[in-house]
Design a protein around this motif. Structure first.
Motif, mmCIF file in Angstrom:
data_model
loop_
_atom_site.group_PDB
_atom_site.id
_atom_site.type_symbol
_atom_site.label_atom_id
_atom_site.label_comp_id
_atom_site.label_asym_id
_atom_site.label_seq_id
_atom_site.Cartn_x
_atom_site.Cartn_y
_atom_site.Cartn_z
ATOM 1 N N ILE A 1 0.868 -1.179 0.000
ATOM 2 C CA ILE A 1 0.000 0.000 0.000
ATOM 3 C C ILE A 1 0.901 1.222 0.000
ATOM 4 O O ILE A 1 1.876 1.275 0.759
ATOM 5 C CB ILE A 1 -0.913 0.021 1.234
ATOM 6 N N ARG A 2 0.589 2.177 -0.823
ATOM 7 C CA ARG A 2 1.455 3.353 -0.910
ATOM 8 C C ARG A 2 0.654 4.647 -0.977
ATOM 9 O O ARG A 2 -0.500 4.678 -1.414
ATOM 10 C CB ARG A 2 2.367 3.267 -2.127
ATOM 11 N N THR B 1 4.330 0.673 2.276
ATOM 12 C CA THR B 1 4.487 -0.385 3.269
ATOM 13 C C THR B 1 4.091 -1.703 2.626
ATOM 14 O O THR B 1 3.037 -1.804 1.995
ATOM 15 C CB THR B 1 3.665 -0.101 4.546
ATOM 16 N N HIS B 2 4.965 -2.708 2.732
ATOM 17 C CA HIS B 2 4.751 -4.018 2.100
ATOM 18 C C HIS B 2 4.385 -5.019 3.193
ATOM 19 O O HIS B 2 5.133 -5.208 4.162
ATOM 20 C CB HIS B 2 6.004 -4.465 1.360
ATOM 21 N N VAL B 3 3.245 -5.671 3.031
ATOM 22 C CA VAL B 3 2.693 -6.562 4.049
ATOM 23 C C VAL B 3 2.742 -8.002 3.548
ATOM 24 O O VAL B 3 2.225 -8.310 2.467
ATOM 25 C CB VAL B 3 1.230 -6.188 4.376
ATOM 26 N N ASN C 1 6.449 -4.786 8.851
ATOM 27 C CA ASN C 1 6.351 -4.620 7.403
ATOM 28 C C ASN C 1 7.691 -4.164 6.830
ATOM 29 O O ASN C 1 8.553 -3.672 7.556
ATOM 30 C CB ASN C 1 5.274 -3.598 7.035
ATOM 31 N N ASP C 2 7.826 -4.312 5.520
ATOM 32 C CA ASP C 2 8.974 -3.743 4.819
ATOM 33 C C ASP C 2 8.541 -2.386 4.277
ATOM 34 O O ASP C 2 7.691 -2.307 3.397
ATOM 35 C CB ASP C 2 9.402 -4.676 3.677
ATOM 36 N N ASP C 3 9.103 -1.333 4.824
ATOM 37 C CA ASP C 3 8.696 0.022 4.466
ATOM 38 C C ASP C 3 9.789 0.689 3.647
ATOM 39 O O ASP C 3 10.962 0.623 3.997
ATOM 40 C CB ASP C 3 8.424 0.842 5.723
#
Length: 222
Positions: free
Chosen positions: A90-91, A123-125, A148-150
């Motif tokens: 989501i960005r 943010t990658h979930v 998350n990977d942000d």
């Protein structure tokens, strides 16, 4: 000296042309596909779903600004056993807009071409990784969205647009997104090592744009 004079004349021309139409708010909604992504050597990555929407403001008929939110899905398959892992990102992005068709006067009322570039946060979930970490009692030490990977996103794109009327248009959108400081592969469930290469994805989508005329905008936001 001639170059300076030419530059001033060009800028004054652009500014005078830009006064023709100004103060227009608009809303975009698009759906399509996500291509590419930072995947490890242990997995293959399928094309994913892409959705985005935004609200923007055209300062004049050439320059504008837009806030855009996007959603992309990722489906990876581990090569060794064909296990599947799914994740999503989501960005939010702030973009600067330049109407190429107005700038270079294509002379086609029904057609617009807009170039844009921006800067934002993603943010990658990965739900399966979060679940396994929670079961293991992992304490996340990241500084942003925990677990998350942000990372940063830098979109660069083009939007050809067919104008049905003064308020409604059909969009065809293409964007390449550079993803600096992305730490993990999208198949983090299969490979948790840090990725050092630059993350890049491509979005292709279609959608609509709805514009609020400047006269209506002024009455709404008084």
């Amino acid at each position: 000296m001639k170059k300076i004079i030419f530059t001033l004349v060009l800028l004054s021309s652009l500014i005078s042309n830009a006064q023709v139409s100004k103060g227009v708010w608009f809303f975009d909604a698009n759906g399509g596909a996500r291509f590419g992504g930072k995947v490890s050597e242990f997995s293959t990555l399928k094309t994913g779903l892409h959705l985005d929407g935004g609200v923007g403001y055209m300062i004049n008929n050439i320059f504008g600004i837009k806030f855009d939110a996007g959603y992309d899905t990722y489906k990876t398959t581990r090569i060794s056993d064909e296990n599947i892992d799914r994740s999503y990102s989501i960005r939010g992005t702030v973009e600067g807009l330049v109407s190429i068709s107005e700038l270079f006067k294509f002379g086609i009322d029904e057609f617009d071409l807009t170039f844009y570039a921006g800067y934002g946060f993603t943010t990658h979930v990965n739900p399966s990784v979060r679940e396994s970490d929670e079961l293991a009692g992992t304490v996340w030490d990241d500084n942003t969205v925990k677990g998350n990977d942000d990372y940063v996103n830098i979109p660069i794109g083009l939007t050809p647009r067919y104008n049905i009327n003064e308020q409604l248009s059909i969009n065809l959108n293409y964007a390449v997104l550079l993803l600096p400081i992305q730490d993990n592969y999208v198949d983090k469930a299969f490979d948790r090592s840090r990725a050092t290469d630059l993350g890049i994805i491509h979005n292709v989508s279609v959608g609509i744009q709805y514009r609020i005329p400047s006269s209506v905008s002024k009455s709404m936001f008084r």
